[in-house]
Design a protein around this motif. Sequence first.
Motif, PDB file in Angstrom:
ATOM      1  N   LEU A   1     -18.835 -41.526   3.534  1.00  0.00           N
ATOM      2  CA  LEU A   1     -18.871 -41.105   2.139  1.00  0.00           C
ATOM      3  C   LEU A   1     -20.060 -41.735   1.413  1.00  0.00           C
ATOM      4  CD1 LEU A   1     -17.242 -39.571  -0.151  1.00  0.00           C
ATOM      5  CD2 LEU A   1     -16.353 -41.832  -0.738  1.00  0.00           C
TER       6      LEU A   1
ATOM      7  N   VAL B   1     -15.182 -37.937  -9.360  1.00  0.00           N
ATOM      8  CA  VAL B   1     -14.523 -37.549  -8.105  1.00  0.00           C
ATOM      9  C   VAL B   1     -14.897 -38.510  -6.988  1.00  0.00           C
ATOM     10  CG1 VAL B   1     -14.381 -35.751  -6.328  1.00  0.00           C
ATOM     11  CG2 VAL B   1     -14.311 -35.122  -8.743  1.00  0.00           C
ATOM     12  N   TYR B   2     -16.183 -38.866  -6.904  1.00  0.00           N
ATOM     13  CA  TYR B   2     -16.613 -39.826  -5.881  1.00  0.00           C
ATOM     14  C   TYR B   2     -15.844 -41.140  -6.038  1.00  0.00           C
ATOM     15  CZ  TYR B   2     -19.487 -43.067  -3.206  1.00  0.00           C
ATOM     16  OH  TYR B   2     -19.905 -44.022  -2.313  1.00  0.00           O
TER      17      TYR B   2
ATOM     18  N   ARG C   1     -12.170 -40.866  -4.962  1.00  0.00           N
ATOM     19  CA  ARG C   1     -12.089 -40.720  -3.503  1.00  0.00           C
ATOM     20  C   ARG C   1     -12.383 -42.052  -2.814  1.00  0.00           C
ATOM     21  NH1 ARG C   1     -11.325 -36.151  -1.526  1.00  0.00           N
ATOM     22  NH2 ARG C   1     -12.209 -36.678   0.493  1.00  0.00           N
TER      23      ARG C   1
ATOM     24  N   PHE D   1      -9.042 -31.421  -6.327  1.00  0.00           N
ATOM     25  CA  PHE D   1      -9.374 -32.647  -5.609  1.00  0.00           C
ATOM     26  C   PHE D   1      -8.170 -33.523  -5.280  1.00  0.00           C
ATOM     27  CE2 PHE D   1     -12.955 -31.431  -8.277  1.00  0.00           C
ATOM     28  CZ  PHE D   1     -13.955 -31.323  -7.336  1.00  0.00           C
ATOM     29  N   TRP D   2      -7.166 -33.525  -6.156  1.00  0.00           N
ATOM     30  CA  TRP D   2      -6.019 -34.404  -5.924  1.00  0.00           C
ATOM     31  C   TRP D   2      -4.797 -33.878  -6.660  1.00  0.00           C
ATOM     32  CZ3 TRP D   2     -10.550 -37.048  -7.906  1.00  0.00           C
ATOM     33  CH2 TRP D   2     -10.668 -37.006  -9.295  1.00  0.00           C
TER      34      TRP D   2
ATOM     35  N   LEU E   1      -4.919 -37.416  -2.537  1.00  0.00           N
ATOM     36  CA  LEU E   1      -6.090 -36.584  -2.321  1.00  0.00           C
ATOM     37  C   LEU E   1      -5.698 -35.312  -1.594  1.00  0.00           C
ATOM     38  CD1 LEU E   1      -8.746 -39.226  -1.171  1.00  0.00           C
ATOM     39  CD2 LEU E   1      -8.418 -38.295  -3.469  1.00  0.00           C
TER      40      LEU E   1
ATOM     41  N   PHE F   1     -13.497 -35.345   4.121  1.00  0.00           N
ATOM     42  CA  PHE F   1     -12.080 -35.550   4.353  1.00  0.00           C
ATOM     43  C   PHE F   1     -11.865 -36.165   5.728  1.00  0.00           C
ATOM     44  CE2 PHE F   1     -10.138 -33.407   0.795  1.00  0.00           C
ATOM     45  CZ  PHE F   1     -11.182 -32.635   0.320  1.00  0.00           C
TER      46      PHE F   1
END
Length: 255
Positions: free
Chosen positions: A69, A181-182, A185, A224-225, A238, A253
């Motif tokens: 990531l 979002v990053y 995650r 996203f979640w 997630l 993912f």
Amino acid sequence: MATKYDSSVNVLGSIPDYSSMMDFICEYEGRVPEGQGSFSFRTHKTFSRFLTAIKTATLQFASDEHKQLFLDAISSKELSFQEKLMMLFWQMAYGNLLFRRISEEVFMKAVYQGKTTLSAMDVLALLHHIKETEKGEFDWSEATLKICASKYLTILKKLGLADGAVKKQMLYPPMTSLLFVYFIRMAMMVYPDKRTLDNPMMVFSFYDKPTLITKLKRVEFIPFWNITQMGDEVTIDLNCHPPPGYRSILFYFPM
């Protein structure tokens, strides 16, 4: 006696160009061809010191998924330099205990208190407290402690989170949807057993708890979640399948 803290903050604060530092990380991790001249060093000793600081502060990962990531992000041509700097801040907060401690107890505390400035004395006060209360830590001279405090503020400036000379003006990051979002995650990846707002990374979100809950529940983040809420308790799960049509960096993912 083994110590918890190292001097990586001092070294990272001496690096003049964080764009070149991220290019170097991409070269070192094989994301781009070597020999592109990200950095040059006068001696092998200087290079070794730099590499050690990079490894201990930015190349610490909870899993292969976390590593991918981060490297996908800083090597991406789709992200702005400012976005990458924020990702680097979060990575350093995860990877290096001293940077994390100062960031949490001095910088983020000031953020949530609504302060606008930060000085080396604010950081130095924490370093003195650690030295006085944690046996075996900071067998450093007063001059070295002062350098560390100053270098921390220099890092913030290079990350785009502060500006100014002696007393730094605090800058708040432009939290784009992509960055948010990053961050979520990453937080779920590095602490997979802590899927609530008690996740240790959440203090670095730049949002107070009510604002963070509201943002998590925004319609744009539904792909996203999934959010489960009971009172003020929120659980984040997630989504397991990437929705079509989004930038790939958001959707690494784990299998």
